[in-house]
Motif scaffolding. Structure first.
Motif, mmCIF file in Angstrom:
data_model
loop_
_atom_site.group_PDB
_atom_site.id
_atom_site.type_symbol
_atom_site.label_atom_id
_atom_site.label_comp_id
_atom_site.label_asym_id
_atom_site.label_seq_id
_atom_site.Cartn_x
_atom_site.Cartn_y
_atom_site.Cartn_z
ATOM 1 N N VAL A 62 0.824 -1.209 0.000
ATOM 2 C CA VAL A 62 0.000 0.000 0.000
ATOM 3 C C VAL A 62 0.858 1.259 0.000
ATOM 4 N N THR A 63 1.922 1.254 0.782
ATOM 5 C CA THR A 63 2.801 2.431 0.835
ATOM 6 C C THR A 63 3.484 2.666 -0.503
ATOM 7 N N ALA A 64 4.009 1.611 -1.125
ATOM 8 C CA ALA A 64 4.679 1.751 -2.418
ATOM 9 C C ALA A 64 3.714 2.243 -3.492
ATOM 10 N N MET A 65 2.464 1.774 -3.454
ATOM 11 C CA MET A 65 1.469 2.236 -4.423
ATOM 12 C C MET A 65 1.239 3.739 -4.277
ATOM 13 N N ARG A 66 1.136 4.197 -3.052
ATOM 14 C CA ARG A 66 0.904 5.625 -2.830
ATOM 15 C C ARG A 66 2.091 6.455 -3.296
ATOM 16 N N GLU A 67 3.297 5.967 -3.037
ATOM 17 C CA GLU A 67 4.497 6.755 -3.316
ATOM 18 C C GLU A 67 4.867 6.772 -4.799
ATOM 19 N N THR A 68 4.713 5.645 -5.490
ATOM 20 C CA THR A 68 5.265 5.552 -6.854
ATOM 21 C C THR A 68 4.262 5.116 -7.920
ATOM 22 N N ARG A 69 3.081 4.620 -7.529
ATOM 23 C CA ARG A 69 2.165 4.087 -8.545
ATOM 24 C C ARG A 69 0.742 4.622 -8.363
ATOM 25 N N PHE A 70 0.636 5.774 -7.756
ATOM 26 C CA PHE A 70 -0.687 6.324 -7.463
ATOM 27 C C PHE A 70 -1.507 6.536 -8.731
ATOM 28 N N ASP A 71 -0.828 6.825 -9.852
ATOM 29 C CA ASP A 71 -1.541 7.103 -11.090
ATOM 30 C C ASP A 71 -2.231 5.869 -11.659
ATOM 31 N N GLU A 72 -1.926 4.676 -11.132
ATOM 32 C CA GLU A 72 -2.568 3.458 -11.618
ATOM 33 C C GLU A 72 -3.968 3.267 -11.043
ATOM 34 N N ILE A 73 -4.298 4.030 -10.010
ATOM 35 C CA ILE A 73 -5.633 3.923 -9.414
ATOM 36 C C ILE A 73 -6.632 4.620 -10.331
ATOM 37 N N PRO A 74 -7.713 3.949 -10.717
ATOM 38 C CA PRO A 74 -8.696 4.578 -11.613
ATOM 39 C C PRO A 74 -9.200 5.906 -11.058
ATOM 40 N N ARG A 75 -9.341 6.885 -11.943
ATOM 41 C CA ARG A 75 -9.806 8.200 -11.513
ATOM 42 C C ARG A 75 -11.280 8.190 -11.122
ATOM 43 N N SER A 76 -11.966 7.109 -11.457
ATOM 44 C CA SER A 76 -13.376 7.000 -11.071
ATOM 45 C C SER A 76 -13.550 6.689 -9.587
ATOM 46 N N VAL A 77 -12.463 6.311 -8.901
ATOM 47 C CA VAL A 77 -12.545 5.967 -7.481
ATOM 48 C C VAL A 77 -12.916 7.202 -6.659
ATOM 49 N N ASP A 78 -13.987 7.090 -5.885
ATOM 50 C CA ASP A 78 -14.353 8.196 -4.991
ATOM 51 C C ASP A 78 -14.736 7.711 -3.592
ATOM 52 N N ILE A 79 -14.476 6.432 -3.322
ATOM 53 C CA ILE A 79 -14.765 5.850 -2.002
ATOM 54 C C ILE A 79 -13.504 5.119 -1.539
ATOM 55 N N LEU A 80 -13.000 5.470 -0.382
ATOM 56 C CA LEU A 80 -11.798 4.846 0.166
ATOM 57 C C LEU A 80 -12.177 3.991 1.363
ATOM 58 N N THR A 81 -11.768 2.731 1.353
ATOM 59 C CA THR A 81 -12.015 1.845 2.489
ATOM 60 C C THR A 81 -10.716 1.152 2.880
ATOM 61 N N GLY A 82 -10.704 0.571 4.065
ATOM 62 C CA GLY A 82 -9.517 -0.178 4.464
ATOM 63 C C GLY A 82 -9.553 -0.648 5.901
ATOM 64 N N GLY A 83 -8.868 -1.731 6.137
ATOM 65 C CA GLY A 83 -8.665 -2.240 7.478
ATOM 66 C C GLY A 83 -7.183 -2.497 7.672
ATOM 67 N N PRO A 84 -6.414 -1.489 8.104
ATOM 68 C CA PRO A 84 -4.969 -1.671 8.279
ATOM 69 C C PRO A 84 -4.657 -2.863 9.182
ATOM 70 N N PRO A 85 -3.535 -3.543 8.947
ATOM 71 C CA PRO A 85 -3.177 -4.696 9.782
ATOM 72 C C PRO A 85 -3.253 -4.355 11.265
ATOM 73 N N CYS A 86 -3.811 -5.287 12.035
ATOM 74 C CA CYS A 86 -4.117 -4.975 13.435
ATOM 75 C C CYS A 86 -3.155 -5.616 14.430
ATOM 76 N N GLN A 87 -2.164 -6.384 13.944
ATOM 77 C CA GLN A 87 -1.365 -7.186 14.869
ATOM 78 C C GLN A 87 -0.702 -6.376 15.971
ATOM 79 N N SER A 88 -0.234 -5.177 15.657
ATOM 80 C CA SER A 88 0.490 -4.414 16.684
ATOM 81 C C SER A 88 -0.460 -3.751 17.680
ATOM 82 N N PHE A 89 -1.769 -3.702 17.344
ATOM 83 C CA PHE A 89 -2.748 -3.090 18.242
ATOM 84 C C PHE A 89 -3.590 -4.133 18.981
ATOM 85 N N SER A 90 -3.717 -5.326 18.398
ATOM 86 C CA SER A 90 -4.592 -6.341 18.966
ATOM 87 C C SER A 90 -4.105 -6.811 20.336
ATOM 88 N N VAL A 91 -5.058 -7.162 21.202
ATOM 89 C CA VAL A 91 -4.693 -7.699 22.519
ATOM 90 C C VAL A 91 -4.025 -9.057 22.385
#
Length: 438
Positions: A62-91
């Motif tokens: 995800v980080t590499a996509m944002r930094e170097t390949r952001f233009d590959e995301i379709p311009r029609s996208v207008d809804i952002l969703t996500g569940g970042p990995p939880c391992q470091s926060f989970s009990v």
């Protein structure tokens, strides 16, 4: 169809971008609400499930996509969703993320204030668990869209995580409502919820922290309507003086708004055409009756294994779901005769369609890491439309549409291509004489 034609076909009309997409919990939810999505996923096994399910996917970090390949995301996208990995926060983890909550809050404010990102990235690498920094990625994608020519701000944002992340979601809400710094020029209506999955018809107990935002021009976010009762996870402590349950105790008083039980979910799935769910091995006479002994500790004692009856919701479905033991009777328990949930059964308990095409390796882990699609439908519908999903949408969510092998192959070519841009060491290397890698 040429690769260029296939790419246009699969990438057109996409509205939803799912970060850390996993096998597709939020994508499945979006599909049944009538939205086409694309996911970014690091794990090649989860990508294989997504390709088999016909879900457009980019196998990438995800980080590499944002930094170097952001233009590959379709311009029609207008809804952002996500569940970042939880391992470091989970009990269930070591808690590096929980210990760093205040630090992460400062990083969030610094990003919005416009401090040097190279310096911020350097400091993020010094965190005890680098995965903690991933909870910042949705904010960075929001900022990226705002600062990229030709891109519009996301209309709606929906994020989910373990309950321990709620303080960060609350800061997300404050920053997006404020519309200051690098968020200048756009303001959002926001909501944060701590939701119990069984209160939305998911046949398991699981609590999630959810953040939702949408542009103020679209009006406030609707209330999220719970459809079922909460399950009392402390019931056994209150009944400590009662004898151990026997088969007759499987009958739990029901009401129309009660939670959905394991037996109800599995029986319903097993009755659908060509269902891979077959629970006949767990039947006693004509009834589906069993109890489950958890692989995890209970009540803070690692050796104390909790129990759930088939007439109750499942324990939280984790990547270790296949290690839970199923017994048909107390006699089977005493004799050490036990069974396991199959992968399709585990998926049903997570509210994936009964015929969802689980693929690749570590399928139990894929299932456990996913957002329950039914919960996702309720959250997305509230954020997008201000109301609950329509009954016909919920009814359709039991069955996944068939996907041709050619479509899966096209999506794999689009998602992985020649693998030169896939994350390093994520594909198994096979010598030519052994055939091609999956």
């Amino acid at each position: 169809m040429t690769d260029q034609g296939a790419r246009f076909s699969h990438m057109s009309d996409i509205r939803v971008l799912d970060l850390f997409a996993g096998p597709g919990g939020l994508d499945v939810a979006a599909h049944f609400l009538g939205y086409k999505s694309i996911g970014i996923e690091l794990d090649s096994n989860a990508c294989e499930t997504r390709y088999a399910a016909g879900l457009p996917t980019i196998h990438a970090d995800v980080t590499a996509m944002r930094e170097t390949r952001f233009d590959e995301i379709p311009r029609s996208v207008d809804i952002l969703t996500g569940g970042p990995p939880c391992q470091s926060f989970s009990v269930a983890g070591k808690g590096a993320g929980r210990r760093a909550l205040d630090t992460v809050k400062k990083f969030m404010s610094r990003l919005v204030d416009g401090e040097d990102e190279a310096q911020i990235d350097k400091e993020l690498r010094d965190l005890d668990d680098p995965r903690t920094a991933l909870v910042l990625e949705p904010l960075r994608w929001i900022i990226k869209a705002l600062e990229t020519d030709g891109r519009d701000p996301y209309e709606v944002v929906v994020l989910e995580q373990v309950p321990q992340v709620m303080p960060l979601w609350e800061l997300y809400a404050e920053l997006l409502r404020g519309g200051e710094g690098r968020l200048s020029g756009v303001k959002y209506e926001t909501e944060t919820w701590k939701l119990k999955t069984e209160e939305f018809g998911v046949p398991q107990t699981r609590t999630r922290a959810v953040f939702a935002a949408r542009r103020v021009e679209r009006g406030p976010i609707g209330r999220i309507e719970r459809t079922h009762s909460a399950f009392d996870v402390t019931r056994r402590k209150r009944r400590a003086s009662q004898p151990e349950p026997v088969l007759s105790d499987f009958a739990v008083p029901r009401s129309p708004t009660n939670w959905v039980s394991m037996a109800e979910a599995l029986e319903s799935a097993g009755q659908l055409p060509d269902s891979p769910v077959d629970t006949s091995r767990l039947q006693t006479g004509e009834d589906l009756k069993f109890f489950v002994v958890s692989n995890y500790g209970s009540g803070g004692i690692s050796t104390n294994r909790g129990e759930r009856q088939s007439s109750e919701p499942a324990f939280t479905v984790t990547g270790k779901v296949s290690r839970n033991r199923i017994y048909k009777s107390r006699e089977d328990y005493d004799a050490g005769r036990w069974d396991r949930f199959t992968l399709p059964e585990s998926g049903v308990l997570q509210t994936f369609p009964h015929n969802f095409p689980w693929s690749g390796k570590d399928q139990a882990q894929q299932i456990g890491n996913a957002v329950p699609p039914l919960l996702g439908m309720h959250v997305l519908s509230a954020a997008l439309h201000g109301c609950a999903p329509a009954p016909e949408q919920l009814a359709a969510a039991n069955t996944w549409p068939a996907v041709s092998q050619s479509t899966s192959e096209e999506l794999r070519r689009l998602g992985c291509g020649d693998r030169s841009q896939c994350p390093p060491k994520t594909h198994k290397v096979i010598h030519p004489e052994q055939g091609s890698a999956p």
